[in-house]
Structures are given as C-alpha cells and as structure tokens.
Write a protein that holds these residues in place. Sequence first.
Motif, PDB file in Angstrom:
ATOM      1  N   THR A  58       0.876  -1.207  -0.106  1.00 19.23           N
ATOM      2  CA  THR A  58       0.194   0.099  -0.101  1.00 19.23           C
ATOM      3  C   THR A  58       0.916   1.294  -0.018  1.00 19.23           C
ATOM      4  OG1 THR A  58      -1.631  -1.245   1.218  1.00 19.23           O
ATOM      5  CG2 THR A  58      -1.845   1.166   1.365  1.00 19.23           C
ATOM      6  N   VAL A  74       0.670   5.314  -0.165  1.00 23.69           N
ATOM      7  CA  VAL A  74      -0.272   6.541   0.016  1.00 23.69           C
ATOM      8  C   VAL A  74       0.635   7.744  -0.257  1.00 23.69           C
ATOM      9  CG1 VAL A  74      -1.883   7.751   1.516  1.00 23.69           C
ATOM     10  CG2 VAL A  74      -1.831   5.404   1.658  1.00 23.69           C
ATOM     11  N   LYS A 121      -1.790  14.157  -1.917  1.00 22.62           N
ATOM     12  CA  LYS A 121      -2.750  14.388  -3.414  1.00 22.62           C
ATOM     13  C   LYS A 121      -2.022  15.266  -4.231  1.00 22.62           C
ATOM     14  CE  LYS A 121      -7.181  16.611  -4.253  1.00 22.62           C
ATOM     15  NZ  LYS A 121      -8.605  17.198  -3.789  1.00 22.62           N
ATOM     16  N   ARG A 163      -2.653   8.894  -5.881  1.00 30.78           N
ATOM     17  CA  ARG A 163      -3.121   9.476  -4.406  1.00 30.78           C
ATOM     18  C   ARG A 163      -3.061   8.368  -3.648  1.00 30.78           C
ATOM     19  NH1 ARG A 163      -8.175   9.827  -1.910  1.00 30.78           N
ATOM     20  NH2 ARG A 163      -8.405  11.458  -0.531  1.00 30.78           N
ATOM     21  N   SER A 164      -3.455   7.133  -4.174  1.00 31.08           N
ATOM     22  CA  SER A 164      -3.033   5.781  -3.380  1.00 31.08           C
ATOM     23  C   SER A 164      -3.147   4.623  -4.032  1.00 31.08           C
ATOM     24  CB  SER A 164      -4.109   5.917  -2.163  1.00 31.08           C
ATOM     25  OG  SER A 164      -5.294   5.640  -2.723  1.00 31.08           O
ATOM     26  N   SER A 165      -2.456   3.585  -3.580  1.00 37.14           N
ATOM     27  CA  SER A 165      -2.583   2.247  -4.180  1.00 37.14           C
ATOM     28  C   SER A 165      -2.565   1.158  -3.416  1.00 37.14           C
ATOM     29  CB  SER A 165      -1.301   2.127  -5.432  1.00 37.14           C
ATOM     30  OG  SER A 165      -0.197   1.985  -4.635  1.00 37.14           O
ATOM     31  N   LYS A 166      -3.178  -0.041  -3.820  1.00 32.50           N
ATOM     32  CA  LYS A 166      -3.310  -1.252  -3.061  1.00 32.50           C
ATOM     33  C   LYS A 166      -3.013  -2.155  -4.130  1.00 32.50           C
ATOM     34  CE  LYS A 166      -6.472   0.084   0.568  1.00 32.50           C
ATOM     35  NZ  LYS A 166      -7.648  -0.325   1.106  1.00 32.50           N
ATOM     36  N   THR A 193      -5.908   4.720  -7.242  1.00 29.48           N
ATOM     37  CA  THR A 193      -6.564   5.838  -7.014  1.00 29.48           C
ATOM     38  C   THR A 193      -5.931   7.154  -7.256  1.00 29.48           C
ATOM     39  OG1 THR A 193      -7.517   4.894  -5.164  1.00 29.48           O
ATOM     40  CG2 THR A 193      -7.836   7.202  -5.357  1.00 29.48           C
TER      41      THR A 193
END
Length: 195
Positions: free
Chosen positions: A40, A42, A45, A70-73, A109
């Motif tokens: 993950t 983060v 922004k 913006r974020s990733s999993k 995201t």
Amino acid sequence: KKMSITSKSGSDIRKVIFSGFTWAEPSWTEAERTPVRERTAVAKKQNFVTYKPTSIDGEDRLYLTKEMLRSSKTFWRVVNDLAIDGKQMSISGHKFNRGLGVHADSELTFALTGEYKKLHVIPGADDGHTGVLQMKILLDGRVVYKTDAISSKSQKASRVKVKLNDAKILTLKVESSDGSAGGDHANWADLYLLK
C-alpha cells in the motif's frame, strides 16, 4: 583497496573485529516497509496542473503514471510504461509503450482537479500470462466501466473513453476472477486524460 581474510583451521571468523565500522539504519519508504503481497502506497494528493501534457495528433494528453497516484493497493507493484514483468505491454497482439502494468488484486486511485474532462485507456490482460481477471473503472466510487472475466486468450483489445463529469476521484481496479492470483497480469494501456 581489497582486503582478504584467511582464517586458521578451527578458528571462528565471526570473531573478527572491524575497526571504525558502523552500521547505518536503512531509510525505507512507507511502501517498502509494507509486505509485498499487500503493498500500500499513500502519496500526497497530486495536482495534475503540475504535470505537463503531451501533444499528440492535435490532442493534449496527460499520461497517468505511478508518480501521480493518490494511493494504491496492489498484489505486487505498479510499473510505468511496461507490463508488470518488465516486458513491453501487449494486449490481443497489440503492443503499447505507455500505460501502467499491475497484478491483480490491484486498486489505483487518482485525485482529479476538474481540469481534464475525459479518460482514455485500453484495458486488458497481458498477453504474456493466462490468468483470469476483471478490470473496473470507478468515478467517485461508482463503477462506470467493467470488463467481463477476461484472460489473454479470451479478450479483444478495445479503446475505452469515459467522461469524468467533474468527478473528484478516479479508481482503476483489477480483481482475480478464478480464485487464483497466478498470472493475473493486467495493463492499463495508453492511459491518459483529455481536456
């Protein structure tokens, strides 16, 4: 300079003392400290205004990269402009030089600013592997596009264009469809935004 140490028979080389040697604490990023299978990342922004679009065929295209996330999993990692295995992206025999390579399960995201009005992408399973997966595009949490369960053997590369409609969040998801993540390599090829 090179240094060699030769131990006498029966001696313990682990007892050698290094003078003036100190261990440095590694400076890992948050993403690197996270287990690979559920990595993950983060980021702050991102504001797309800080990224310069590329002019191609009369269009100003803002190609999305992992730095804009913006974020990733993700099960493994996110790769710019290559498939997840580091090779050229290929979907239904078509080769691509731009996009994001991922492995299911994956959720990327991006924060949208309203400056760009359309999304363009060619989603598909990478030709180099035979995993079965499903790909989805979401705007503000609502699914606006999804594939069937696809594999490199049962798909046709197609362009997808989505109106962003003042959405704030763009999410690209890849999910395993057969209960196994083995070979679930996916490409978000030719991934860019248009004004």
